[in-house]
Design a protein around this motif. Structure first.
Motif, PDB file in Angstrom:
ATOM      1  N   GLU A 176       0.765  -1.888  -0.161  1.00  0.00           N
ATOM      2  CA  GLU A 176       0.378   0.126   0.063  1.00  0.00           C
ATOM      3  C   GLU A 176       0.738   1.214  -0.104  1.00  0.00           C
ATOM      4  OE1 GLU A 176      -2.522  -0.515   3.383  1.00  0.00           O
ATOM      5  OE2 GLU A 176      -4.095  -2.363   2.587  1.00  0.00           O
ATOM      6  N   GLU A 177       1.749   0.957   1.171  1.00  0.00           N
ATOM      7  CA  GLU A 177       2.815   2.447   0.920  1.00  0.00           C
ATOM      8  C   GLU A 177       3.528   2.785  -0.130  1.00  0.00           C
ATOM      9  OE1 GLU A 177       5.604   1.100   3.923  1.00  0.00           O
ATOM     10  OE2 GLU A 177       3.837   1.260   5.739  1.00  0.00           O
ATOM     11  N   GLU A 179       2.097   1.722  -3.061  1.00  0.00           N
ATOM     12  CA  GLU A 179       1.542   1.756  -4.746  1.00  0.00           C
ATOM     13  C   GLU A 179       0.984   3.387  -4.265  1.00  0.00           C
ATOM     14  OE1 GLU A 179      -2.783   1.064  -6.178  1.00  0.00           O
ATOM     15  OE2 GLU A 179      -1.444  -0.806  -5.541  1.00  0.00           O
ATOM     16  N   ARG A 180       1.307   3.742  -3.096  1.00  0.00           N
ATOM     17  CA  ARG A 180       0.531   5.743  -2.441  1.00  0.00           C
ATOM     18  C   ARG A 180       2.111   5.720  -2.826  1.00  0.00           C
ATOM     19  NH1 ARG A 180      -1.361   3.633   2.502  1.00  0.00           N
ATOM     20  NH2 ARG A 180       0.580   4.001   3.569  1.00  0.00           N
ATOM     21  N   ARG A 215       1.545   0.840 -11.629  1.00  0.00           N
ATOM     22  CA  ARG A 215       0.667   0.018 -10.234  1.00  0.00           C
ATOM     23  C   ARG A 215       0.093  -1.636 -10.613  1.00  0.00           C
ATOM     24  NH1 ARG A 215      -2.407   5.742  -9.440  1.00  0.00           N
ATOM     25  NH2 ARG A 215      -2.938   3.936  -7.718  1.00  0.00           N
TER      26      ARG A 215
END
Length: 224
Positions: A176-177, A179-180, A215
């Motif tokens: 998640e980090e 992708e952010r 992504r």
């Protein structure tokens, strides 16, 4: 005699939780779910051995089967050993270890906590310098290894299951980090004044496309 069919939880409780994937599934829980759904035989777990097959057969009311040789063979409990002289600190083995039994940091020497190592061998393929060996615990000289050598795999199942759960949660957070970070990079690439007459900056556009492709790859592979 059971009045209700065994569930995946019941089956998972009898598996050794080494998460070795030798059964052909992505861990003990997926294997348990496949057995419960009638999609896998009960003899595909070498770490559980013949005793594990017997427990599953009793739970499910099935005949005992010999271990499937395609999945491996039952043997003495093993643990990873890192050759510190050859270790380059790439940290790939740390990410691969399903029970977080390997400690260390990027570009620093790593070591294995033998009491946490399930002997899954998943740290071997990603090591670029082949500095990891699997050795029987009985051949290791440390007091911890000698204690573990006499401990059955099943005795660690609950702890390994919990360590694997935390490992998976940590990897999910890292994905998640990451992708952010990719999303923020895309925003940065697309932001900023561009003369209207010149149209979109080609370099910025290409960078944004690369970020979007990355992504999509992450979502498809589930890896960071």
């Amino acid at each position: 005699m059971r009045s209700l069919p065994a569930t995946a939880d019941d089956i998972d409780a009898l598996l050794p939780q080494t998460q070795c994937t030798k059964c052909g599934f992505a861990g003990c829980r997926p294997y348990a779910e496949a057995i419960a759904a009638g999609q896998a035989q009960i003899n595909r777990c070498p770490p559980g051995g013949a005793a594990g097959v017997a427990r599953l057969a009793a739970l499910l009311g099935r005949a005992e089967l010999p271990l499937d040789p395609e999945c491996g063979q039952e043997g003495a409990r093993m643990a990873a050993l890192i050759d510190e002289a050859r270790c380059i600190g790439c940290a790939l083995c740390i990410r691969a270890c399903p029970t977080d039994a390997i400690v260390g940091a990027q570009k620093q020497m790593h070591t294995v906590l033998v009491e946490q190592c399930s002997g899954c061998e998943l740290c071997l393929p990603p090591c670029p310098v082949d500095c990891i060996d699997m050795l029987p615990l009985a051949q290791r000289g440390s007091a911890a290894a000698q204690r573990e050598a006499g401990t059955p795999v099943a005795a660690h199942a609950a702890r390994w299951r919990e360590r694997h759960r935390r490992h998976e949660e940590r990897l999910a957070r890292e994905r998640e980090e990451h992708e952010r970070g990719l999303a923020a990079a895309a925003q940065d690439q697309l932001a900023g004044p561009t003369p209207m007459s010149a149209g979109p900056d080609p370099d910025r556009k290409r960078a944004a496309v690369r970020v979007a492709i990355e992504r999509a790859r992450l979502r498809a592979t589930g890896s960071a």
